[in-house]
Design an enzyme around this catalytic site. Structure first.
Site, PDB file in Angstrom:
ATOM      1  CB  THR A 190      -8.538  12.509  31.924  1.00  0.00           C
ATOM      2  OG1 THR A 190      -8.110  12.633  33.274  1.00  0.00           O
ATOM      3  CG2 THR A 190      -7.976  11.227  31.317  1.00  0.00           C
ATOM      4  CG  ASP A 193      -0.342  -0.077   2.542  1.00  0.00           C
ATOM      5  OD1 ASP A 193       0.843  -0.467   2.648  1.00  0.00           O
ATOM      6  OD2 ASP A 193      -1.021   0.264   3.531  1.00  0.00           O
ATOM      7  CB  THR A 216      -4.461   0.833  10.513  1.00  0.00           C
ATOM      8  OG1 THR A 216      -5.554   0.588   9.633  1.00  0.00           O
ATOM      9  CG2 THR A 216      -4.614   0.084  11.814  1.00  0.00           C
TER      10      THR A 216
HETATM   11  N1  LIG Z   1     -15.719   4.928   8.099  1.00  0.00           N
HETATM   12  C1  LIG Z   1     -14.533   4.780   8.694  1.00  0.00           C
HETATM   13  N2  LIG Z   1     -14.207   3.595   9.257  1.00  0.00           N
HETATM   14  C2  LIG Z   1     -12.996   3.428   9.831  1.00  0.00           C
HETATM   15  N3  LIG Z   1     -12.063   4.382   9.919  1.00  0.00           N
HETATM   16  C3  LIG Z   1     -12.338   5.574   9.382  1.00  0.00           C
HETATM   17  C4  LIG Z   1     -13.586   5.834   8.748  1.00  0.00           C
HETATM   18  N4  LIG Z   1     -13.546   7.109   8.287  1.00  0.00           N
HETATM   19  C5  LIG Z   1     -12.358   7.622   8.638  1.00  0.00           C
HETATM   20  N5  LIG Z   1     -11.631   6.719   9.325  1.00  0.00           N
HETATM   21  C6  LIG Z   1     -10.288   6.946   9.851  1.00  0.00           C
HETATM   22  O1  LIG Z   1      -9.432   6.267   8.973  1.00  0.00           O
HETATM   23  C7  LIG Z   1      -8.372   5.640   9.694  1.00  0.00           C
HETATM   24  C8  LIG Z   1      -8.075   4.338   8.991  1.00  0.00           C
HETATM   25  O2  LIG Z   1      -7.605   4.723   7.732  1.00  0.00           O
HETATM   26  P1  LIG Z   1      -7.784   3.830   6.440  1.00  0.00           P
HETATM   27  O3  LIG Z   1      -7.031   4.565   5.385  1.00  0.00           O
HETATM   28  O4  LIG Z   1      -9.202   3.492   6.213  1.00  0.00           O
HETATM   29  O5  LIG Z   1      -7.010   2.551   6.971  1.00  0.00           O
HETATM   30  P2  LIG Z   1      -6.340   1.305   6.271  1.00  0.00           P
HETATM   31  O6  LIG Z   1      -5.894   1.750   4.903  1.00  0.00           O
HETATM   32  O7  LIG Z   1      -5.244   1.007   7.208  1.00  0.00           O
HETATM   33  O8  LIG Z   1      -7.379   0.235   6.205  1.00  0.00           O
HETATM   34  C9  LIG Z   1      -8.831   5.471  11.114  1.00  0.00           C
HETATM   35  O9  LIG Z   1      -7.792   5.908  11.941  1.00  0.00           O
HETATM   36  C10 LIG Z   1     -10.043   6.371  11.241  1.00  0.00           C
HETATM   37  O10 LIG Z   1      -9.815   7.450  12.124  1.00  0.00           O
HETATM   38  C1  LIG Z   2       2.826   0.098   7.575  1.00  0.00           C
HETATM   39  C2  LIG Z   2       1.520  -0.610   7.243  1.00  0.00           C
HETATM   40  C3  LIG Z   2       1.073  -1.439   8.430  1.00  0.00           C
HETATM   41  C4  LIG Z   2       0.478   0.467   6.938  1.00  0.00           C
HETATM   42  O1  LIG Z   2      -0.778  -0.145   6.771  1.00  0.00           O
HETATM   43  P1  LIG Z   2      -2.142   0.664   6.743  1.00  0.00           P
HETATM   44  O2  LIG Z   2      -2.149   1.624   7.871  1.00  0.00           O
HETATM   45  O3  LIG Z   2      -2.151   1.400   5.420  1.00  0.00           O
HETATM   46  O4  LIG Z   2      -3.216  -0.382   6.808  1.00  0.00           O
HETATM   47  C5  LIG Z   2       1.682  -1.501   5.964  1.00  0.00           C
HETATM   48  O5  LIG Z   2       2.148  -0.712   4.907  1.00  0.00           O
HETATM   49  C6  LIG Z   2       2.626  -2.643   6.207  1.00  0.00           C
HETATM   50  O6  LIG Z   2       2.250  -3.675   6.696  1.00  0.00           O
HETATM   51  N1  LIG Z   2       3.917  -2.445   5.833  1.00  0.00           N
HETATM   52  C7  LIG Z   2       4.968  -3.417   5.958  1.00  0.00           C
HETATM   53  C8  LIG Z   2       6.194  -2.842   6.604  1.00  0.00           C
HETATM   54  C9  LIG Z   2       6.850  -1.696   5.871  1.00  0.00           C
HETATM   55  O7  LIG Z   2       6.216  -1.009   5.055  1.00  0.00           O
HETATM   56  O8  LIG Z   2       8.049  -1.475   6.139  1.00  0.00           O
HETATM   57  K   LIG Z   3      -3.139   3.210   4.061  1.00  0.00           K
END
Ligand SMILES: Nc1ncnc2c1ncn2[C@@H]1O[C@H](COP(=O)(O)OP(=O)(O)O)[C@@H](O)[C@H]1O
Ligand SMILES: CC(C)(COP(=O)(O)O)[C@@H](O)C(=O)NCCC(=O)O
Ligand SMILES: [K+]
Length: 261
Positions: free
Chosen positions: A177, A102, A125
């Site tokens: 907090t 990604d 994430t």
């Molecule tokens: N509908 C949604 N569901 C989950 N996460 C969301 C949503 N909209 C925004 N977010 C935000 O997006 C982040 C996750 O990013 P995303 O790019 O969807 O993750 P990944 O590519 O890792 O699956 C979370 O930290 C959250 O704050």
């Molecule tokens: C760093 C990540 C966890 C990010 O994942 P995402 O938040 O996009 O779901 C993903 O790109 C990953 O598993 N990377 C492997 C380790 C690296 O990029 O060095």
């Molecule tokens: K991502």
């Protein structure tokens, strides 16, 4: 016009795009599939459950899907679908073997769709910094994403509540907090972003800077509010939020591949 789909499986969500040739028509996201699901889902049932209605009118079984995943347990559930082409190698130079696809595809999208050199700040994430120049990966960093950061504080302590990100820039010197948690997390993340941007700019002054990911728009807005607006218009002018970098990356790659056929 060729209809096709792009798919990126991230750690929180699946990200889909419907393209006609190079033209992005529609984007949607959904939660992870439940792993225990049997029988393993077919494409029409995944799309029936999650895709917007106009996608379901397409000839789903014959659509080519160009896909990237960083979550093997999710990939396994749909590996049997023969129209999915899993992308494992990109033309990006000098990536290391365990680098997330990604991050690779998103950097490729930023460089090809905007400009090289480029720095991608992906609020997913995880929060990742991924930088490159002239089609070559230069370096990056990985830390907790906004939600993960807040969730971890709750998870690893007895007394801290589980909070959502604050909609606006929180106070830095909190007196309760929830504000202390939100202020600590947000100001620390913004300061990190600032530091990484400035370190990168000192080496690559004509860089583009792209925010992306589920928290990309939020972080871009708060970052500009905290650090930029009046101070550095030149920097503001080449800093963007674009949630579709990953899809531009897949599309650019597909264009190269299909040209050779
Ligand atoms: N509908 C949604 N569901 C989950 N996460 C969301 C949503 N909209 C925004 N977010 C935000 O997006 C982040 C996750 O990013 P995303 O790019 O969807 O993750 P990944 O590519 O890792 O699956 C979370 O930290 C959250 O704050
Ligand atoms: C760093 C990540 C966890 C990010 O994942 P995402 O938040 O996009 O779901 C993903 O790109 C990953 O598993 N990377 C492997 C380790 C690296 O990029 O060095
Ligand atoms: K991502």
């Amino acid at each position: 016009m060729i209809d096709w789909l792009a798919l990126v499986i991230g750690n929180t969500r699946w990200h889909w795009a419907w393209f006609q040739d190079d033209h992005l028509q529609h984007v949607w996201h959904h939660e992870h599939l439940v792993n225990s699901q049997t029988p393993t889902p077919d494409l029409s049932s995944i799309l029936a459950a999650h895709a917007p209605s106009q996608i379901r009118l397409l000839p789903i079984e014959s659509l080519n899907i160009w896909a990237v995943s960083v979550v093997p347990s999710q990939t396994r559930g749909v590996e049997h679908i023969s129209t999915i082409r899993w992308l494992r190698h990109f033309p990006l130079e000098k990536v290391y073997p365990t680098m997330g696809l990604d991050r690779i595809v998103t950097l490729w999208g930023a460089g090809q769709h905007y400009s090289w050199p480029t720095l991608v700040i992906d609020g997913g994430t995880a929060l990742t910094f991924t930088a490159g120049d002239a089609g070559t990966f230069v370096g990056g960093a990985i830390l907790l994403g906004v939600r993960s950061h807040l969730a971890a504080l709750h998870h690893y302590t007895a007394a801290l509540p589980h909070l959502s990100p604050p909609p606006h820039l929180p106070t830095r010197w909190a007196q309760d907090t929830p504000s202390a948690i939100q202020g600590g997390v947000i100001h620390t993340i913004l300061a990190s972003i600032h530091e990484f941007i400035h370190s990168w700019i000192s080496q690559y002054p004509d860089t583009s800077i792209l925010f992306t990911g589920g928290d990309g728009e939020y972080l871009h807005r708060l970052y500009l509010a905290q650090y930029q607006i009046q101070q550095n218009q030149a920097l503001v002018n080449r800093t963007w939020f674009d949630p579709n970098l990953m899809f531009w990356g897949i599309s650019a790659y597909r264009k190269e591949e299909t040209r050779e056929l």
